[in-house]
Design a protein around this motif. Sequence first.
Motif, PDB file in Angstrom:
ATOM      1  N   TRP A 225      12.697   3.233   8.173  1.00 34.86           N
ATOM      2  CA  TRP A 225      12.303   1.917   8.151  1.00 34.86           C
ATOM      3  C   TRP A 225      11.148   1.206   9.348  1.00 34.86           C
ATOM      4  O   TRP A 225      11.995   1.671  10.167  1.00 34.86           O
ATOM      5  CB  TRP A 225      12.359   0.973   7.144  1.00 34.86           C
ATOM      6  CG  TRP A 225      13.977   1.145   7.390  1.00 34.86           C
ATOM      7  CD1 TRP A 225      14.268  -0.448   7.669  1.00 34.86           C
ATOM      8  CD2 TRP A 225      14.666   2.260   6.985  1.00 34.86           C
ATOM      9  NE1 TRP A 225      15.623   0.227   7.662  1.00 34.86           N
ATOM     10  CE2 TRP A 225      15.976   1.163   7.505  1.00 34.86           C
ATOM     11  CE3 TRP A 225      14.676   3.193   6.181  1.00 34.86           C
ATOM     12  CZ2 TRP A 225      17.403   1.789   7.409  1.00 34.86           C
ATOM     13  CZ3 TRP A 225      16.276   2.934   6.299  1.00 34.86           C
ATOM     14  CH2 TRP A 225      17.093   2.925   6.348  1.00 34.86           C
ATOM     15  N   GLN A 226      10.760   0.783   9.489  1.00 40.49           N
ATOM     16  CA  GLN A 226      10.110  -0.037  10.934  1.00 40.49           C
ATOM     17  C   GLN A 226       9.550  -0.646  10.118  1.00 40.49           C
ATOM     18  O   GLN A 226       8.930  -1.513   9.592  1.00 40.49           O
ATOM     19  CB  GLN A 226       8.851   1.300  11.221  1.00 40.49           C
ATOM     20  CG  GLN A 226       8.889   2.822  11.465  1.00 40.49           C
ATOM     21  CD  GLN A 226       9.811   2.296  13.179  1.00 40.49           C
ATOM     22  OE1 GLN A 226      10.313   1.731  13.845  1.00 40.49           O
ATOM     23  NE2 GLN A 226      10.937   3.442  12.709  1.00 40.49           N
TER      24      GLN A 226
ATOM     25  N   LEU B  89      10.520  -4.021   9.241  1.00 45.66           N
ATOM     26  CA  LEU B  89      10.474  -5.048   7.936  1.00 45.66           C
ATOM     27  C   LEU B  89      11.080  -6.237   8.737  1.00 45.66           C
ATOM     28  O   LEU B  89      12.017  -5.979   8.902  1.00 45.66           O
ATOM     29  CB  LEU B  89      11.310  -3.977   6.952  1.00 45.66           C
ATOM     30  CG  LEU B  89      10.519  -2.505   6.383  1.00 45.66           C
ATOM     31  CD1 LEU B  89      11.858  -1.782   5.295  1.00 45.66           C
ATOM     32  CD2 LEU B  89       9.719  -2.989   5.715  1.00 45.66           C
TER      33      LEU B  89
ATOM     34  N   ASN C 286       8.641   5.547   5.179  1.00 45.97           N
ATOM     35  CA  ASN C 286       8.093   7.045   5.844  1.00 45.97           C
ATOM     36  C   ASN C 286       9.192   7.441   5.334  1.00 45.97           C
ATOM     37  O   ASN C 286      10.348   7.429   5.107  1.00 45.97           O
ATOM     38  CB  ASN C 286       7.363   7.197   6.493  1.00 45.97           C
ATOM     39  CG  ASN C 286       6.367   6.412   7.253  1.00 45.97           C
ATOM     40  OD1 ASN C 286       4.770   6.421   7.201  1.00 45.97           O
ATOM     41  ND2 ASN C 286       6.663   5.141   8.515  1.00 45.97           N
TER      42      ASN C 286
ATOM     43  N   GLN D 270       1.154  -1.115   0.544  1.00 41.07           N
ATOM     44  CA  GLN D 270      -0.052   0.277   0.057  1.00 41.07           C
ATOM     45  C   GLN D 270       0.890   1.322   0.221  1.00 41.07           C
ATOM     46  O   GLN D 270       1.894   1.143   1.008  1.00 41.07           O
ATOM     47  CB  GLN D 270      -1.442  -0.052   1.642  1.00 41.07           C
ATOM     48  CG  GLN D 270      -1.837  -1.661   1.737  1.00 41.07           C
ATOM     49  CD  GLN D 270      -2.133  -1.586   0.386  1.00 41.07           C
ATOM     50  OE1 GLN D 270      -3.546  -0.663  -0.036  1.00 41.07           O
ATOM     51  NE2 GLN D 270      -3.178  -3.157   0.172  1.00 41.07           N
TER      52      GLN D 270
ATOM     53  N   THR E  78       4.591   7.396   2.077  1.00 39.74           N
ATOM     54  CA  THR E  78       4.386   6.057   3.090  1.00 39.74           C
ATOM     55  C   THR E  78       3.970   4.686   2.616  1.00 39.74           C
ATOM     56  O   THR E  78       3.183   4.677   1.819  1.00 39.74           O
ATOM     57  CB  THR E  78       3.335   5.972   4.029  1.00 39.74           C
ATOM     58  OG1 THR E  78       3.435   7.521   5.045  1.00 39.74           O
ATOM     59  CG2 THR E  78       3.022   5.067   5.173  1.00 39.74           C
ATOM     60  N   VAL E  79       5.129   3.926   2.464  1.00 39.67           N
ATOM     61  CA  VAL E  79       4.623   3.296   1.990  1.00 39.67           C
ATOM     62  C   VAL E  79       4.077   1.771   3.004  1.00 39.67           C
ATOM     63  O   VAL E  79       5.642   1.260   3.806  1.00 39.67           O
ATOM     64  CB  VAL E  79       6.277   2.109   0.980  1.00 39.67           C
ATOM     65  CG1 VAL E  79       6.144   0.815   0.694  1.00 39.67           C
ATOM     66  CG2 VAL E  79       5.947   3.596   0.320  1.00 39.67           C
ATOM     67  N   ARG E  80       3.820   0.808   2.585  1.00 37.37           N
ATOM     68  CA  ARG E  80       3.281  -0.618   3.733  1.00 37.37           C
ATOM     69  C   ARG E  80       3.949  -1.343   3.687  1.00 37.37           C
ATOM     70  O   ARG E  80       2.815  -2.241   2.385  1.00 37.37           O
ATOM     71  CB  ARG E  80       2.124  -0.587   4.119  1.00 37.37           C
ATOM     72  CG  ARG E  80       1.514   0.588   5.408  1.00 37.37           C
ATOM     73  CD  ARG E  80      -0.095   0.746   5.843  1.00 37.37           C
ATOM     74  NE  ARG E  80       0.336   1.938   6.876  1.00 37.37           N
ATOM     75  CZ  ARG E  80      -0.482   3.143   6.330  1.00 37.37           C
ATOM     76  NH1 ARG E  80      -0.819   3.686   4.884  1.00 37.37           N
ATOM     77  NH2 ARG E  80      -0.353   4.216   7.491  1.00 37.37           N
TER      78      ARG E  80
ATOM     79  N   SER F 238       6.473  -0.861   7.538  1.00 31.99           N
ATOM     80  CA  SER F 238       6.384   0.498   6.396  1.00 31.99           C
ATOM     81  C   SER F 238       7.824   0.945   6.060  1.00 31.99           C
ATOM     82  O   SER F 238       8.494   1.013   7.548  1.00 31.99           O
ATOM     83  CB  SER F 238       5.415   1.150   7.577  1.00 31.99           C
ATOM     84  OG  SER F 238       6.127   1.733   8.562  1.00 31.99           O
TER      85      SER F 238
END
Length: 247
Positions: free
Chosen positions: A156-157, A159, A138, A111, A129-131, A136
């Motif tokens: 990034w978180q 991943l 950002n 997303q 923002t990329v999920r 995610s």
Amino acid sequence: WNSRDTRINALDGRLAWNGHDLSIDALRLALAEGRLQIDGRVEALTSDPRLFLHLVSDSDLAAVAPWLSLDRRLTGGVEIDATVTGPPSAAEVVMMAKGRDVGFDDLQGIQVETSARLAGNAAELTALTVRIAGGSVNGRGRMAVNACTGTMTIDWQQLDLPTLIGSALGREIRPSPGAVATGSMTAQWTAPRLESLTVRAESRLIASAVEAGTANRRTKTPARLPLEGSITLDVERRHLTLRAESG
């Protein structure tokens, strides 16, 4: 184009001309690759034109992919909402885009939400923002249109690293649960030369665990890819420094 063709399935709308300005009312174009609608006006079309346009598009990435000559599978959809104002040679563009259920080969369910602005000689990524891969990404940034100067910040978180590695390799891989990555990166450059580039990136890898349970109890089984630790990358004046620590 490139030995490919498409078909216009629908074209409708209203155009008005008063000898000076062109008005566009709900001009809609539908193709297999997507849909486009334009509203607005072009003032002083035959002398010193100025644009006041609103564009909305919805694209099917699976249909668009063959035009891009990709050798990998692309799926999902992208919606774009943009306004264009000013003279054609120096127009200001404000855009918002959303990617829904984007897939790239086996990497599915991506997303994307982003907004950007182009004005004069500056292009700004106001939000990204990329999920993806269970986590995610950002980002935001700004650069000159000629890319001579610019700044970029990305974080990034959570991943899932094996998922990303498996997709990047471009071949079937079934990684067991492993490390998740959290970190950030900043980059800036003042000229289109490598010596002007400064980058600092920090990332933390945390080994995940798989919960396996029975009807009576639940246990945790360590991942078979026990990557854990921190990685720091610095680039300044063509000098690269990489540090890695375990645990």
